[in-house]
Design a protein around this motif. Sequence first.
Motif, short mmCIF file in Angstrom:
data_model
loop_
_atom_site.label_atom_id
_atom_site.label_comp_id
_atom_site.label_asym_id
_atom_site.label_seq_id
_atom_site.Cartn_x
_atom_site.Cartn_y
_atom_site.Cartn_z
N LEU A 10 0.87 -1.19 0.00
CA LEU A 10 0.00 0.00 0.00
C LEU A 10 0.90 1.24 0.00
O LEU A 10 1.79 1.34 0.84
CB LEU A 10 -0.89 0.04 1.25
CG LEU A 10 -1.51 -1.29 1.72
CD1 LEU A 10 -2.33 -1.05 3.00
CD2 LEU A 10 -2.38 -1.90 0.62
N GLY A 11 0.65 2.16 -0.93
CA GLY A 11 1.55 3.31 -1.06
C GLY A 11 2.82 2.89 -1.77
O GLY A 11 3.92 3.26 -1.39
N ALA A 12 2.65 2.10 -2.85
CA ALA A 12 3.77 1.40 -3.47
C ALA A 12 4.74 2.31 -4.22
O ALA A 12 5.86 1.90 -4.51
CB ALA A 12 3.23 0.34 -4.44
N THR A 13 4.32 3.55 -4.54
CA THR A 13 5.21 4.41 -5.33
C THR A 13 6.16 5.23 -4.47
O THR A 13 7.09 5.83 -4.98
CB THR A 13 4.38 5.40 -6.19
OG1 THR A 13 3.47 6.09 -5.33
CG2 THR A 13 3.62 4.67 -7.29
N GLY A 14 5.94 5.28 -3.16
CA GLY A 14 6.73 6.15 -2.29
C GLY A 14 8.08 5.56 -1.91
O GLY A 14 8.48 4.48 -2.38
N THR A 15 8.79 6.26 -1.03
CA THR A 15 10.14 5.88 -0.63
C THR A 15 10.14 4.51 0.05
O THR A 15 10.94 3.64 -0.28
CB THR A 15 10.69 6.96 0.34
OG1 THR A 15 10.54 8.22 -0.29
CG2 THR A 15 12.14 6.72 0.69
N VAL A 16 9.24 4.32 1.00
CA VAL A 16 9.17 3.04 1.70
C VAL A 16 8.51 1.99 0.80
O VAL A 16 8.92 0.82 0.79
CB VAL A 16 8.41 3.21 3.05
CG1 VAL A 16 8.22 1.87 3.74
CG2 VAL A 16 9.14 4.19 3.96
N GLY A 17 7.53 2.40 0.01
CA GLY A 17 6.87 1.47 -0.92
C GLY A 17 7.88 0.84 -1.88
O GLY A 17 7.85 -0.36 -2.15
N GLN A 18 8.80 1.64 -2.39
CA GLN A 18 9.82 1.11 -3.31
C GLN A 18 10.73 0.10 -2.60
O GLN A 18 11.13 -0.91 -3.17
CB GLN A 18 10.65 2.26 -3.88
CG GLN A 18 9.84 3.14 -4.82
CD GLN A 18 10.64 4.28 -5.42
OE1 GLN A 18 11.82 4.15 -5.71
NE2 GLN A 18 9.98 5.41 -5.62
N LEU A 74 -8.91 -5.88 -1.52
CA LEU A 74 -7.67 -6.18 -2.24
C LEU A 74 -7.43 -7.68 -2.33
O LEU A 74 -7.71 -8.41 -1.37
CB LEU A 74 -6.49 -5.59 -1.48
CG LEU A 74 -6.17 -4.11 -1.68
CD1 LEU A 74 -4.96 -3.76 -0.83
CD2 LEU A 74 -5.91 -3.81 -3.14
N GLY A 75 -6.85 -8.12 -3.44
CA GLY A 75 -6.58 -9.55 -3.62
C GLY A 75 -5.24 -9.93 -3.02
O GLY A 75 -4.30 -10.30 -3.73
N ALA A 76 -5.12 -9.82 -1.71
CA ALA A 76 -3.89 -10.21 -1.02
C ALA A 76 -4.22 -10.49 0.44
O ALA A 76 -5.08 -9.84 1.03
CB ALA A 76 -2.84 -9.11 -1.11
N ASP A 77 -3.49 -11.43 0.99
CA ASP A 77 -3.71 -11.85 2.38
C ASP A 77 -3.03 -10.87 3.35
O ASP A 77 -3.65 -10.32 4.27
CB ASP A 77 -3.12 -13.27 2.47
CG ASP A 77 -3.21 -13.86 3.84
OD1 ASP A 77 -3.97 -13.35 4.66
OD2 ASP A 77 -2.49 -14.86 4.08
N LEU A 78 -1.73 -10.61 3.12
CA LEU A 78 -0.98 -9.69 3.96
C LEU A 78 -0.83 -8.35 3.23
O LEU A 78 -0.62 -8.34 2.01
CB LEU A 78 0.41 -10.23 4.27
CG LEU A 78 0.54 -11.68 4.75
CD1 LEU A 78 2.01 -12.01 5.05
CD2 LEU A 78 -0.31 -11.95 5.98
N CYS A 79 -0.93 -7.24 3.97
CA CYS A 79 -0.76 -5.92 3.35
C CYS A 79 0.39 -5.19 4.03
O CYS A 79 0.36 -4.99 5.25
CB CYS A 79 -2.02 -5.07 3.52
SG CYS A 79 -3.43 -5.71 2.64
N PHE A 80 1.39 -4.81 3.25
CA PHE A 80 2.49 -4.03 3.78
C PHE A 80 2.18 -2.56 3.51
O PHE A 80 2.12 -2.15 2.35
CB PHE A 80 3.81 -4.43 3.12
CG PHE A 80 4.26 -5.80 3.55
CD1 PHE A 80 4.72 -6.02 4.84
CD2 PHE A 80 4.19 -6.88 2.68
CE1 PHE A 80 5.12 -7.28 5.25
CE2 PHE A 80 4.59 -8.15 3.08
CZ PHE A 80 5.06 -8.35 4.37
N SER A 81 1.98 -1.79 4.56
CA SER A 81 1.53 -0.42 4.39
C SER A 81 2.67 0.57 4.48
O SER A 81 3.37 0.65 5.50
CB SER A 81 0.47 -0.07 5.45
OG SER A 81 0.20 1.32 5.41
N ALA A 82 2.83 1.35 3.39
CA ALA A 82 3.74 2.49 3.37
C ALA A 82 2.90 3.74 3.12
O ALA A 82 3.30 4.64 2.38
CB ALA A 82 4.79 2.30 2.28
N LEU A 83 1.72 3.76 3.73
CA LEU A 83 0.80 4.88 3.52
C LEU A 83 1.18 6.06 4.40
O LEU A 83 1.65 5.88 5.52
CB LEU A 83 -0.64 4.45 3.89
CG LEU A 83 -1.29 3.38 3.03
CD1 LEU A 83 -2.65 3.00 3.62
CD2 LEU A 83 -1.46 3.88 1.59
#
Length: 350
Positions: A10-18, A74-83
């Motif tokens: 989540l927030g995949a384009t940001g610094t942590v998302g990358q 969302l089609g995923a079990d675990l969500c890694f959030s960089a929001l």
Amino acid sequence: MTQQRTVAVLGATGTVGQRFISLLADHPWFKLTALTTSERTAGKRYADAVHWHLPEPMPESVANMKLEPTRPDLGADLCFSALPTNAAEEHEAALAKAGHHVFSNASTHRMDADVPNLLAEVNFEHVKVLVRQRESRGWTGSIVTNGNCTAIHLTLAIAPLHRDFGIEQLLVSTMQSISGAGYPGVPSLDVLDNVVPYIGGEEEKVVEETQKFLGAWSHATGFEPARFPMSVHCNRVLVRDGHTETVSVRLKGSPGVRVVTESLRTFTGRPQELGLPSAPTHPIVVREELDRPQPLLDRNTERGMASTVGRIRDDPVLGLKFVVVGHNTIRGAAGASVLNAELLVAERCV
Ligand code: NAP
């Protein structure tokens, strides 16, 4: 681990998302199936939307993935959030309610009374609160947070000292990298040729999160923070990645440099016992050179997953002092979340 788990960033384009994308592209247990951004960017190809600024190339498997808006189905079990904080407020609880296990880097839920702020080697017993979290909120999923990047490296470096001796007083001054402010982050005219002696909310976060990390949790009393007094100065400096922290500490019994060094060098936790894929062999690496650690030379130690400690010496005021360097977007953010998720999957908590 026999079955791969599907994961979203989540927030995949940001610094942590990358960073998440780089760490998850070839992960042995986790398969990246969804990437989210804000509504304004959703619908684009990842490669067309992102301003990729990691030195390693963007994983080919991710470049063509379509960015989705952040939503509970969302089609995923675990969500890694960089929001960012406000987006985390809007989406993380809704995702947990819908059955997702959210591993968050945002500060939004870190201090909630039913959320473990998890540092895998330090406070695994805090995840017992997840039973209460799910019962009281009626969730089938969960939220587990990471600490603030500065609090993570400080806590890793002092956890063995608090366990082995007991901390009585702590003084920390930080020199924090610009990537800690995200992208585009601090304007160049503010930070070039300069040191900025203020990072909004940071000093308060470092105190409360460190004390939560090092505190206890029980069914009867909930979280009880460690109670030693802390004085924290946070500064932004012109370093790209890697936070430096100078620490002075008063320890019970005034142990000497040799005993303290041994305590740091030999520290390990549950991730090392389990041999988790992202676990550093040594979560704390001690350097003997007089001029180490330095962010340029030491931030990538153990693939960025360790805190490097050096200049351990006597201090005439508090007894002992040393320097800590750690990577803010790897062990200070995405890498810590991935390790937390590996630990909870291995321990069958999610
Ligand atoms: P960043 O570089 O500013 O990135 C934030 C990203 O979030 C942007 O790329 C933006 O993407 C996206 N976004 C905004 N609203 C969204 C929404 N509703 N749904 C999905 N995505 C959304 O920030 P960052 O440094 O990566 O930080 C992310 C989080 O991690 C923050 O909470 C921060 O406090 C925390 N953190 C950061 C660090 C660090 O060292 N940087 C360390 C620890 C924790 P688009 O504009 O493309 O939509």
